[in-house]
Motif scaffolding. Structure first.
Motif, PDB file in Angstrom:
ATOM      1  N   UNK A  88      -5.248 108.772  -2.496  1.00 32.70           N
ATOM      2  CA  UNK A  88      -6.597 108.663  -1.953  1.00 32.70           C
ATOM      3  C   UNK A  88      -7.367 107.586  -2.713  1.00 32.70           C
ATOM      4  N   UNK A  89      -8.634 107.390  -2.334  1.00 33.74           N
ATOM      5  CA  UNK A  89      -9.424 106.310  -2.930  1.00 33.74           C
ATOM      6  C   UNK A  89      -9.599 106.491  -4.440  1.00 33.74           C
ATOM      7  N   UNK A  90      -9.744 107.725  -4.876  1.00 34.97           N
ATOM      8  CA  UNK A  90      -9.910 107.969  -6.311  1.00 34.97           C
ATOM      9  C   UNK A  90      -8.644 107.562  -7.074  1.00 34.97           C
ATOM     10  N   UNK A  91      -7.490 107.908  -6.553  1.00 38.61           N
ATOM     11  CA  UNK A  91      -6.227 107.547  -7.208  1.00 38.61           C
ATOM     12  C   UNK A  91      -6.013 106.033  -7.178  1.00 38.61           C
ATOM     13  N   UNK A  92      -6.409 105.406  -6.073  1.00 36.55           N
ATOM     14  CA  UNK A  92      -6.295 103.949  -5.996  1.00 36.55           C
ATOM     15  C   UNK A  92      -7.194 103.290  -7.035  1.00 36.55           C
ATOM     16  N   UNK A  93      -8.407 103.805  -7.184  1.00 37.66           N
ATOM     17  CA  UNK A  93      -9.327 103.265  -8.190  1.00 37.66           C
ATOM     18  C   UNK A  93      -8.702 103.333  -9.581  1.00 37.66           C
ATOM     19  N   UNK A  94      -7.996 104.415  -9.889  1.00 35.33           N
ATOM     20  CA  UNK A  94      -7.358 104.567 -11.194  1.00 35.33           C
ATOM     21  C   UNK A  94      -6.239 103.558 -11.406  1.00 35.33           C
ATOM     22  N   UNK A  95      -5.745 102.956 -10.326  1.00 29.97           N
ATOM     23  CA  UNK A  95      -4.677 101.951 -10.426  1.00 29.97           C
ATOM     24  C   UNK A  95      -5.222 100.539 -10.575  1.00 29.97           C
ATOM     25  N   UNK A  96      -6.532 100.392 -10.492  1.00 33.02           N
ATOM     26  CA  UNK A  96      -7.151  99.065 -10.526  1.00 33.02           C
ATOM     27  C   UNK A  96      -7.540  98.692 -11.950  1.00 33.02           C
ATOM     28  N   UNK A  97      -7.180  97.500 -12.344  1.00 35.25           N
ATOM     29  CA  UNK A  97      -7.496  96.983 -13.672  1.00 35.25           C
ATOM     30  C   UNK A  97      -8.871  96.327 -13.686  1.00 35.25           C
ATOM     31  N   UNK A  98      -9.144  95.509 -12.668  1.00 36.72           N
ATOM     32  CA  UNK A  98     -10.413  94.785 -12.617  1.00 36.72           C
ATOM     33  C   UNK A  98     -10.864  94.563 -11.184  1.00 36.72           C
TER      34      UNK A  98
END
Length: 272
Positions: free
Chosen positions: A125-135
């Motif tokens: 989901x969007x929260x998990x995707x956010x956790x995969x983002x560095x910058x």
């Protein structure tokens, strides 16, 4: 009936030759009436193979037609994607200049760009995707149309690099701290786009499939359904689609933006 391998190579060669010569061609859907999204994906992968074989390196992806407010304008009603290459990417800080000489009918799109530190799968989901983002950064994608007058169908766009011409990416901001503020701002922040100091459009990030994170989630699902596509991986750069309308650009013009709701630097790009 889908394209055979020889037809796929033929159309890929025609698309790449047009790009290299900075010229336009007839939409593939007008040449091959049954040209489908599946056919377009085959052509696009063959074009990528040819570009990589000659030394270009894929560093990420662009997602296009994520902004539902412009679907009627182009007659394309679903997102597309295409590769971003090391040769088409430029990191910029402060006012910058760019040439348009290698592009046909170029248009400018202000977008949100992500750099990934971990992979993304369709079940996230969007929260998990956010956790995969560095910058996160703000960027200008310069799109182009190999098809005269920006007249095409979605399959044509997929075959022709997803209309990608160049990506000018502003300073990266690390994604740190609690998720909730990021999740909210990545839906409610706005970008105002100006030409020579005059605002021409303003868009909210939720225009982009309800937000850039949702656009990434959509892309992850599309990639999973494509046997030739690789999933989003650590180190990849993804630009998520225009927040405003796309506007034609010409040498001598200066385009700039102001972002509100996210601590991202404004951008200014003068075309030469």
């Amino acid at each position: 009936m889908s394209l055979c391998s020889s037809q796929t190579r033929l159309y890929a060669g025609e698309v790449l030759a047009a790009y290299d010569a900075c010229r336009q061609i007839s939409p593939l859907t007008s040449i091959e009436p049954t040209f489908s999204t599946e056919d377009a994906q085959k052509v696009a992968h063959e074009v990528t193979r040819l570009r990589v074989a000659r030394g270009e390196r894929v560093i990420g992806r662009k997602i296009g037609f994520t902004n539902r407010t412009i679907w009627d304008e182009y007659g394309v009603y679903a997102p597309i994607w295409g590769p971003v290459y090391e040769t088409t990417y430029r990191a910029v800080a402060g006012p910058a200049e760019a040439s348009l000489s290698h592009l046909v009918e170029p248009r400018i799109e202000p977008e949100i760009v992500f750099g990934f530190k971990a992979g993304v799968t369709p079940d996230m989901d969007e929260r998990a995707i956010l956790a995969s983002i560095d910058w996160i950064a703000h960027g200008f994608e310069i799109v182009q149309s190999l098809f005269p007058g920006w007249q095409f169908q979605g399959a044509d766009c997929t075959a022709a690099f997803g209309l990608h011409g160049a990506l000018h990416c502003g300073p990266a901001v690390p994604v740190t701290g609690p998720a909730e503020p990021w999740l909210e701002r990545l839906a409610t922040a706005t970008i105002a786009l100006s030409k020579d100091g005059v605002v021409v459009d303003c868009g909210v990030l939720s225009n982009v499939l309800d937000g850039p994170l949702s656009a990434v989630r959509h892309l992850a699902g599309v990639l999973a359904a494509d046997a030739q596509a690789r999933p989003i991986a650590a180190g990849e750069i993804i630009t998520t689609g225009t927040v405003t309308r796309a506007f034609p650009v010409a040498p001598g013009e200066t385009w700039s933006t102001v972002v509100e709701g996210l601590a991202l630097a404004p951008m200014s790009l003068r075309f030469v």
